[in-house]
Design an enzyme around this catalytic site. Structure first.
Site, PDB file in Angstrom:
ATOM      1  N   HIS A  93       2.114   3.320  -9.160  1.00 61.21           N
ATOM      2  CA  HIS A  93       2.101   1.909  -9.334  1.00 61.21           C
ATOM      3  C   HIS A  93       3.234   1.270 -10.185  1.00 61.21           C
ATOM      4  O   HIS A  93       3.652   0.236  -9.919  1.00 61.21           O
ATOM      5  CB  HIS A  93       0.749   1.651 -10.172  1.00 61.21           C
ATOM      6  CG  HIS A  93      -0.470   2.218  -9.313  1.00 61.21           C
ATOM      7  ND1 HIS A  93      -0.514   1.971  -7.952  1.00 61.21           N
ATOM      8  CD2 HIS A  93      -1.608   2.752  -9.592  1.00 61.21           C
ATOM      9  CE1 HIS A  93      -1.748   2.184  -7.630  1.00 61.21           C
ATOM     10  NE2 HIS A  93      -2.269   3.049  -8.441  1.00 61.21           N
ATOM     11  N   LEU A 106      10.601 -20.440  -5.010  1.00 62.82           N
ATOM     12  CA  LEU A 106       9.625 -19.702  -4.130  1.00 62.82           C
ATOM     13  C   LEU A 106       8.420 -19.693  -5.027  1.00 62.82           C
ATOM     14  O   LEU A 106       8.381 -19.608  -6.193  1.00 62.82           O
ATOM     15  CB  LEU A 106      10.280 -18.200  -4.397  1.00 62.82           C
ATOM     16  CG  LEU A 106       9.527 -17.168  -3.710  1.00 62.82           C
ATOM     17  CD1 LEU A 106       9.299 -17.145  -2.121  1.00 62.82           C
ATOM     18  CD2 LEU A 106       9.762 -15.706  -4.243  1.00 62.82           C
ATOM     19  N   ASP A 119       0.836  -1.183   0.013  1.00 67.43           N
ATOM     20  CA  ASP A 119      -0.028   0.032  -0.011  1.00 67.43           C
ATOM     21  C   ASP A 119       0.858   1.351  -0.059  1.00 67.43           C
ATOM     22  O   ASP A 119       1.888   1.194   0.607  1.00 67.43           O
ATOM     23  CB  ASP A 119      -1.011  -0.148   1.371  1.00 67.43           C
ATOM     24  CG  ASP A 119      -2.116   0.973   0.992  1.00 67.43           C
ATOM     25  OD1 ASP A 119      -2.326   1.461  -0.042  1.00 67.43           O
ATOM     26  OD2 ASP A 119      -2.659   1.534   2.255  1.00 67.43           O
TER      27      ASP A 119
HETATM   28  C1  IPE Z   1      -5.318  -2.718  -0.269  1.00 70.82           C
HETATM   29  O1  IPE Z   1      -4.980  -1.443  -0.299  1.00 70.82           O
HETATM   30  C2  IPE Z   1      -5.425  -3.527  -1.448  1.00 70.82           C
HETATM   31  C3  IPE Z   1      -4.028  -3.568  -2.174  1.00 70.82           C
HETATM   32  C4  IPE Z   1      -2.908  -3.107  -1.743  1.00 70.82           C
HETATM   33  C5  IPE Z   1      -4.174  -4.280  -3.497  1.00 70.82           C
HETATM   34  P1  IPE Z   1      -6.150  -0.119  -0.562  1.00 70.82           P
HETATM   35  O2  IPE Z   1      -5.488   1.021  -0.579  1.00 70.82           O
HETATM   36  O3  IPE Z   1      -7.000  -0.451  -1.609  1.00 70.82           O
HETATM   37  O4  IPE Z   1      -6.811  -0.198   0.980  1.00 70.82           O
HETATM   38  P2  IPE Z   1      -7.818   0.567   1.897  1.00 70.82           P
HETATM   39  O5  IPE Z   1      -8.872   0.945   0.813  1.00 70.82           O
HETATM   40  O6  IPE Z   1      -7.042   1.910   2.183  1.00 70.82           O
HETATM   41  O7  IPE Z   1      -8.201  -0.092   2.966  1.00 70.82           O
HETATM   42  C1  IPE Z   2      -1.579   0.186  -3.315  1.00 70.04           C
HETATM   43  O1  IPE Z   2      -1.256   1.563  -3.236  1.00 70.04           O
HETATM   44  C2  IPE Z   2      -1.832  -0.451  -4.738  1.00 70.04           C
HETATM   45  C3  IPE Z   2      -3.065  -0.837  -5.078  1.00 70.04           C
HETATM   46  C4  IPE Z   2      -4.341  -0.639  -4.167  1.00 70.04           C
HETATM   47  C5  IPE Z   2      -3.466  -1.274  -6.423  1.00 70.04           C
HETATM   48  P1  IPE Z   2      -2.558   2.783  -3.422  1.00 70.04           P
HETATM   49  O2  IPE Z   2      -2.861   2.914  -4.592  1.00 70.04           O
HETATM   50  O3  IPE Z   2      -3.504   2.380  -2.585  1.00 70.04           O
HETATM   51  O4  IPE Z   2      -1.844   3.781  -2.897  1.00 70.04           O
HETATM   52  P2  IPE Z   2      -2.433   4.801  -1.551  1.00 70.04           P
HETATM   53  O5  IPE Z   2      -3.007   4.101  -0.443  1.00 70.04           O
HETATM   54  O6  IPE Z   2      -3.446   5.650  -2.423  1.00 70.04           O
HETATM   55  O7  IPE Z   2      -1.296   5.705  -1.238  1.00 70.04           O
HETATM   56 MG    MG Z   3      -4.018   2.477  -0.616  1.00 70.80          MG
END
Ligand code: IPE
Ligand code: IPE
Ligand code: MG
Length: 259
Positions: free
Chosen positions: A43, A137, A26
């Protein structure tokens, strides 16, 4: 399907190096925002952190690495971002599978693939087949995955295949139908990005997993950060419901995760 020990049924080993690490990657969006870049740039950089994590886990003897790439709730994001993530997934599969194969890494994808387009589904299938015998792995990517979806699809399949046992199913009956049915439960869960929640990741499998949260944003998470997480894990006393005294008496075979 082979049966694997369940943490609630027997007391599993507490390996010093986690056998299975599960990560919620995240913070990509915030990483980009801090640099005045569009979210999708985060990303893209996140993919590099994935490469580093795979390499570091393989080097350290971790057997399973499970990465949350796209949740069943991430469809709620702006269409452009969803589209970008799908394209990135296709691109990464096309680019990386050969390298994974060369490094003896088995790739698996879990999640509800029915919402993906046919090209992606075929690519996933081909990648899994190509790498299925690899042993260094097992890298599992959770895509359109949700812990609740997983439990429901497992329950529905179990009931279809064993209607005679309905109403009397056991944990052991259900476990092989879960998406991670052929992997040990995660020893260590890592979430980057500062949030302290599970966001519908491996709900069943995290029953006795050690949880680790870091404020580092996913693109900044590197081998050093992984070592910090593993060091934290090694300090934990994995009691699985028992008392600390019982655990000490059981030493040296068992003990703190790192003992
Ligand atoms: C969780 O991250 C899902 C992934 C990393 C794929 P999110 O950014 O979507 O989670 P929330 O919405 O903050 O809980
Ligand atoms: C996690 O990073 C990747 C996915 C959920 C695909 P985020 O896109 O949730 O990044 P933040 O949380 O908005 O910084
Ligand atoms: Mg996020």
């Amino acid at each position: 399907m082979a049966k694997l020990p369940s943490s609630t049924q027997i007391i599993p080993d507490a390996p010093s190096v986690p056998r299975h690490i599960a990560i919620i990657m995240d913070g990509n969006g915030r990483w980009a925002k801090k640099r005045f870049l569009p979210r999708v740039a985060g990303h893209k950089r996140g993919v590099e952190a994935v490469r580093a994590a795979v390499r570091a886990c393989a080097d350290r003897g971790v057997e399973y690495l499970t990465l949350f790439a796209f949740s069943s709730e991430n469809w709620r994001r702006p269409l452009d971002e969803v589209k970008f993530l799908m394209q990135l997934f296709v691109h990464v599969l096309e680019e990386e599978v050969v390298k994974l194969h060369r490094n003896n890494i088995r790739l698996r994808v879990i999640g509800d693939l029915s919402r993906f387009d046919e090209k992606l589904v075929q690519l996933v299938k081909a990648s899994e087949e190509k790498t299925e015998k690899n042993q260094t792995l097992t890298l599992t990517i959770a895509a359109n995955y949700g812990g609740r979806w997983d439990m429901l699809q497992a329950m529905n399949r179990l009931q279809r295949e064993h209607p005679e046992k309905a109403g009397n199913y056991s944990e052991e009956d259900l476990a092989p139908y879960l998406s991670m049915g052929d992997a040990p439960e995660p020893d260590l869960f890592i979430r980057t990005g500062g949030e302290k929640r599970v966001s519908n990741f491996l709900l069943w499998q995290l029953a006795y997993t050690e949880l680790y949260f870091t404020d580092l944003l996913w693109p900044d998470f590197d081998a050093k950060a992984l070592d910090v997480a593993i060091a934290s894990y090694q300090q934990r006393e994995r009691r699985y419901g028992r008392t600390s005294e019982q655990l000490q008496a059981d030493a040296p075979q068992r003990g703190a995760a790192g003992a």
